[in-house]
Design an enzyme around this catalytic site. Structure first.
Site, PDB file in Angstrom:
ATOM      1  N   ASP A  51      -2.595  10.307   3.511  1.00  0.00           N
ATOM      2  CA  ASP A  51      -3.985   9.881   3.703  1.00  0.00           C
ATOM      3  C   ASP A  51      -4.740  10.926   4.528  1.00  0.00           C
ATOM      4  O   ASP A  51      -4.698  10.917   5.762  1.00  0.00           O
ATOM      5  CB  ASP A  51      -4.002   8.515   4.401  1.00  0.00           C
ATOM      6  CG  ASP A  51      -5.420   7.967   4.551  1.00  0.00           C
ATOM      7  OD1 ASP A  51      -6.344   8.539   3.944  1.00  0.00           O
ATOM      8  OD2 ASP A  51      -5.581   6.948   5.262  1.00  0.00           O
TER       9      ASP A  51
ATOM     10  N   GLU B  87      -9.247   3.573   2.057  1.00  0.00           N
ATOM     11  CA  GLU B  87      -8.714   3.636   0.699  1.00  0.00           C
ATOM     12  C   GLU B  87      -7.631   2.590   0.432  1.00  0.00           C
ATOM     13  O   GLU B  87      -7.440   2.170  -0.698  1.00  0.00           O
ATOM     14  CB  GLU B  87      -8.162   5.040   0.410  1.00  0.00           C
ATOM     15  CG  GLU B  87      -6.727   5.318   0.893  1.00  0.00           C
ATOM     16  CD  GLU B  87      -6.542   5.203   2.402  1.00  0.00           C
ATOM     17  OE1 GLU B  87      -7.528   5.344   3.135  1.00  0.00           O
ATOM     18  OE2 GLU B  87      -5.399   4.959   2.844  1.00  0.00           O
TER      19      GLU B  87
ATOM     20  N   ASP C 276       1.749   6.555   5.360  1.00  0.00           N
ATOM     21  CA  ASP C 276       0.772   5.553   4.922  1.00  0.00           C
ATOM     22  C   ASP C 276       1.245   4.773   3.683  1.00  0.00           C
ATOM     23  O   ASP C 276       0.459   4.095   3.039  1.00  0.00           O
ATOM     24  CB  ASP C 276      -0.587   6.237   4.665  1.00  0.00           C
ATOM     25  CG  ASP C 276      -1.760   5.303   4.906  1.00  0.00           C
ATOM     26  OD1 ASP C 276      -1.566   4.273   5.580  1.00  0.00           O
ATOM     27  OD2 ASP C 276      -2.861   5.611   4.401  1.00  0.00           O
TER      28      ASP C 276
ATOM     29  N   ARG D 146      -7.378  -0.563   1.216  1.00  0.00           N
ATOM     30  CA  ARG D 146      -7.891  -1.846   0.721  1.00  0.00           C
ATOM     31  C   ARG D 146      -8.292  -1.747  -0.749  1.00  0.00           C
ATOM     32  O   ARG D 146      -8.282  -2.744  -1.461  1.00  0.00           O
ATOM     33  CB  ARG D 146      -9.062  -2.318   1.604  1.00  0.00           C
ATOM     34  CG  ARG D 146     -10.255  -1.411   1.584  1.00  0.00           C
ATOM     35  CD  ARG D 146     -11.208  -1.670   2.743  1.00  0.00           C
ATOM     36  NE  ARG D 146     -10.674  -1.169   4.016  1.00  0.00           N
ATOM     37  CZ  ARG D 146     -11.269  -1.320   5.187  1.00  0.00           C
ATOM     38  NH1 ARG D 146     -12.411  -1.964   5.277  1.00  0.00           N
ATOM     39  NH2 ARG D 146     -10.718  -0.830   6.290  1.00  0.00           N
TER      40      ARG D 146
ATOM     41  N   LYS E 151       0.862  -1.195   0.000  1.00  0.00           N
ATOM     42  CA  LYS E 151       0.000   0.000   0.000  1.00  0.00           C
ATOM     43  C   LYS E 151       0.894   1.239   0.000  1.00  0.00           C
ATOM     44  O   LYS E 151       1.674   1.450   0.927  1.00  0.00           O
ATOM     45  CB  LYS E 151      -0.899  -0.013   1.248  1.00  0.00           C
ATOM     46  CG  LYS E 151      -1.616   1.327   1.503  1.00  0.00           C
ATOM     47  CD  LYS E 151      -2.526   1.263   2.740  1.00  0.00           C
ATOM     48  CE  LYS E 151      -3.082   2.641   3.090  1.00  0.00           C
ATOM     49  NZ  LYS E 151      -3.923   2.640   4.300  1.00  0.00           N
TER      50      LYS E 151
ATOM     51  N   LYS F  28     -10.219  12.882   7.920  1.00  0.00           N
ATOM     52  CA  LYS F  28      -9.699  12.560   9.243  1.00  0.00           C
ATOM     53  C   LYS F  28      -9.647  13.833  10.090  1.00  0.00           C
ATOM     54  O   LYS F  28      -9.624  14.936   9.537  1.00  0.00           O
ATOM     55  CB  LYS F  28      -8.260  12.033   9.124  1.00  0.00           C
ATOM     56  CG  LYS F  28      -8.127  10.628   8.569  1.00  0.00           C
ATOM     57  CD  LYS F  28      -6.672  10.187   8.558  1.00  0.00           C
ATOM     58  CE  LYS F  28      -6.472   8.823   7.952  1.00  0.00           C
ATOM     59  NZ  LYS F  28      -7.060   7.722   8.714  1.00  0.00           N
TER      60      LYS F  28
HETATM   61  N1  BES Z   1      -4.116   4.735   6.901  1.00  0.00           N
HETATM   62  C1  BES Z   1      -5.202   4.388   7.721  1.00  0.00           C
HETATM   63  C2  BES Z   1      -4.846   3.380   8.799  1.00  0.00           C
HETATM   64  C3  BES Z   1      -3.852   3.812   9.832  1.00  0.00           C
HETATM   65  C4  BES Z   1      -4.277   4.241  11.067  1.00  0.00           C
HETATM   66  C5  BES Z   1      -2.508   3.707   9.596  1.00  0.00           C
HETATM   67  C6  BES Z   1      -3.349   4.610  12.023  1.00  0.00           C
HETATM   68  C7  BES Z   1      -1.571   4.079  10.554  1.00  0.00           C
HETATM   69  C8  BES Z   1      -2.002   4.520  11.760  1.00  0.00           C
HETATM   70  C9  BES Z   1      -6.337   3.784   6.878  1.00  0.00           C
HETATM   71  O1  BES Z   1      -6.411   4.181   5.563  1.00  0.00           O
HETATM   72  C10 BES Z   1      -7.612   4.171   7.541  1.00  0.00           C
HETATM   73  O2  BES Z   1      -7.888   5.328   7.579  1.00  0.00           O
HETATM   74  N2  BES Z   1      -8.347   3.191   8.025  1.00  0.00           N
HETATM   75  C11 BES Z   1      -9.583   3.420   8.671  1.00  0.00           C
HETATM   76  C12 BES Z   1     -10.601   2.517   8.029  1.00  0.00           C
HETATM   77  C13 BES Z   1     -12.012   2.801   8.405  1.00  0.00           C
HETATM   78  C14 BES Z   1     -12.472   4.127   7.861  1.00  0.00           C
HETATM   79  C15 BES Z   1     -12.860   1.698   7.852  1.00  0.00           C
HETATM   80  C16 BES Z   1      -9.411   3.083  10.139  1.00  0.00           C
HETATM   81  O3  BES Z   1      -8.761   2.086  10.455  1.00  0.00           O
HETATM   82  O4  BES Z   1      -9.915   3.823  10.975  1.00  0.00           O
HETATM   83 ZN    ZN Z   2      -4.591   4.784   4.715  1.00  0.00          ZN
HETATM   84 ZN    ZN Z   3      -7.532   5.959   5.267  1.00  0.00          ZN
END
Ligand code: BES
Ligand code: ZN
Ligand code: ZN
Length: 470
Positions: A240, A319, A258, A321, A235, A247
């Site tokens: 992000d 995003e 990310d 996934r 990835k 966010k």
């Molecule tokens: N890049 C984030 C995941 C992440 C969180 C990486 C903390 C490093 C540290 C990912 O793209 C994300 O935002 N995931 C969300 C998914 C949700 C919206 C289904 C999450 O895990 O909150």
């Molecule tokens: Zn992400």
């Molecule tokens: Zn994300």
């Protein structure tokens, strides 16, 4: 740094002495001080002076159980004491195994990492020579340790780089240059090609950014005409924001990391090529910036994907996934690898589950997961298994598309993300997903703010080495 094999230690010059727990008697050879007050606790460091005023750096390497962390001990020693070193320094290697010597050199090299790449006044790095004493032939260990440390440092520099420098295009150029320097093939697919080939999910994630997405395909195939042993997918979200499902601003700057999964894939292909391992590997990096813009993809949108499956977007922050779905489906259809491993900073949920000390591991192949667990323990880049039970599947049901990208529930997020990816693996029998969100970037004694850990390069390279041995 340079590393040289020597037969005997010159006791009048500076030296590093690794000391096991409660084993300070071994020091008698190097100092006339009778009672050296040093118990060899893991990671402890003390400086003595030898008969000629030379410095003797004692490094505690602890008990047998601490051996898996040897890289860390040497990294700490180098990081903390290199400012006092003269140009050449000796390492007493007699008590170290060949594997220990490789780890020691890796650690020393990691200790030279300079996080201040973007400071206008950089500290001038001294080119040290480390002379390692051993009665064994350790030339290949010195070489491998140096290449490993250097590659991990390059990967850390990538993950620590800010997103205004590190665009998807930048990652593509990085890979191109690496492929030329280390002799493997690199193809970078740009927007037109991505559209033509059907990377619709990558395109959707990247459509809100002024920095267009790329897909990088790195091929290291020393076994001509043979199958691909391992396919890696990373990835590569260079920043992000969450997209329109934006966010919060707290710690948002850390989302430059990310692309930690992509960095591992880039680093592993480079290192495997440098080490000239006899294994065919392909690394695919799907890179995009998840930005907020009038062109951004929206919650509620239905998008296509490389596989042909349609996806209802519930949350644009899920995003990773999406880009991985395209990467996985592409690598499986195009290269038919024996095993596929994807790495991603995929979910906050895995951080809730495992914290900062292990990556979440999902696999449909127990042989692979057992092997990865073993290598993870040995490299101190640990993984821990999480389930792929069918029961989680219904959470990804969509009324309007083939599946949706988020369950909408605040539970089992790392698992439903893995189930989403599974839907794009064409039922491949040897697939593994590593969620490295908690381990790729974080606190350490080496920086005041969170920074890249380099997690994954040694794990995956050593895993690949077990394939060479088969
Ligand atoms: N890049 C984030 C995941 C992440 C969180 C990486 C903390 C490093 C540290 C990912 O793209 C994300 O935002 N995931 C969300 C998914 C949700 C919206 C289904 C999450 O895990 O909150
Ligand atoms: Zn992400
Ligand atoms: Zn994300």
């Amino acid at each position: 740094m340079d590393y040289k094999h020597i037969q005997n230690i010159d006791k009048t010059k500076d030296l590093i002495v690794p000391v096991k727990k409660n084993d300070s008697k071994s020091l008698k050879k190097y100092t006339s001080v009778k009672d050296v007050n040093f118990n060899g606790d893991f990671g402890s460091i003390s400086t003595l002076y030898g008969a000629k005023g030379n410095k003797i750096y004692l490094l505690g390497i602890g008990e047998d159980k601490d051996n898996v962390k040897l890289v860390e001990a040497f990294r700490k020693l180098c990081f903390e004491t290199k400012k006092y070193w003269s140009k050449s320094i000796q390492l007493v290697g007699e008590e170290l195994s060949e594997d220990d010597i490789r780890k020691a050199v890796t650690g020393l090299e990691l200790g030279t990492y300079d996080i201040g790449q973007f400071k206008s006044k950089k500290e001038k790095a001294t080119k040290f020579t480390v002379e390692v004493s051993s009665s064994k032939n350790i030339i290949s260990q010195l070489q491998e340790g140096k290449l490993t440390g250097e590659t991990v440092n390059r990967i850390k520099a990538l993950v620590d780089a800010p997103a205004n420098h590190k665009t998807p295009e930048f990652l593509g150029n990085w890979a191109k240059e690496s492929s030329k320097a280390s002799n493997y093939k690199c193809t970078v697919l740009h927007q037109d090609e991505l559209k033509k080939q059907g990377f619709d999910a990558v395109m959707a994630v990247g459509q809100g950014s002024a920095n267009p997405p790329v897909v990088i395909i790195n091929e290291y195939m020393p076994k001509k005409g043979k199958k691909v042993d391992i396919g890696l997918v990373g990835k590569g979200i260079t920043f992000d924001t969450g997209g329109l499902s934006i966010k919060s601003s707290t710690n948002l700057h850390y989302m430059k990391s990310d692309m930690g999964g992509a960095a591992v894939v880039l680093g592993v292909v480079e290192l495997v090529a440098k080490l000239k391992l006899n294994v065919n590997i392909v690394g695919v990096v799907c890179s995009a910036e998840n930005a907020v813009d009038s062109n951004s993809y929206r919650p509620g949108d239905v998008i296509n994907s490389y596989s042909g499956k349609t996806i209802e977007i519930i949350d644009t922050d899920a995003e990773g996934r999406l880009v991985l779905a395209d990467g996985l489906n592409y690598i499986i259809k195009k290269f038919k690898p024996e095993q596929v491993i994807d790495l991603a900073t995929l979910t906050g949920s895995v951080v809730q589950t495992l914290g900062y000390f292990a990556a979440g591991m999902f696999s449909n192949n127990t042989e692979m997961s057992n092997q990865m667990s073993k290598v993870g323990y040995e490299t101190n880049e640990r993984v821990w298994p999480l389930p792929l039970f069918e029961d989680y599947e219904s959470d990804l049901h969509s009324d309007v598309a083939d599946l949706r990208n988020f369950s909408g529930k605040p539970i089992a997020g790392a698992i439903t993300a893995a189930k989403f990816l599974e839907a794009f693996t064409e039922e491949h029998k040897s697939w593994m997903h590593l969620d490295i969100a908690g381990v790729s970037f974080g606190d350490s004694p080496y920086a005041k703010m969170k920074s890249a850990s380099g997690y994954g390069v040694q794990l995956i390279t050593n895993y690949i080495k077990t394939k060479v041995a088969e």
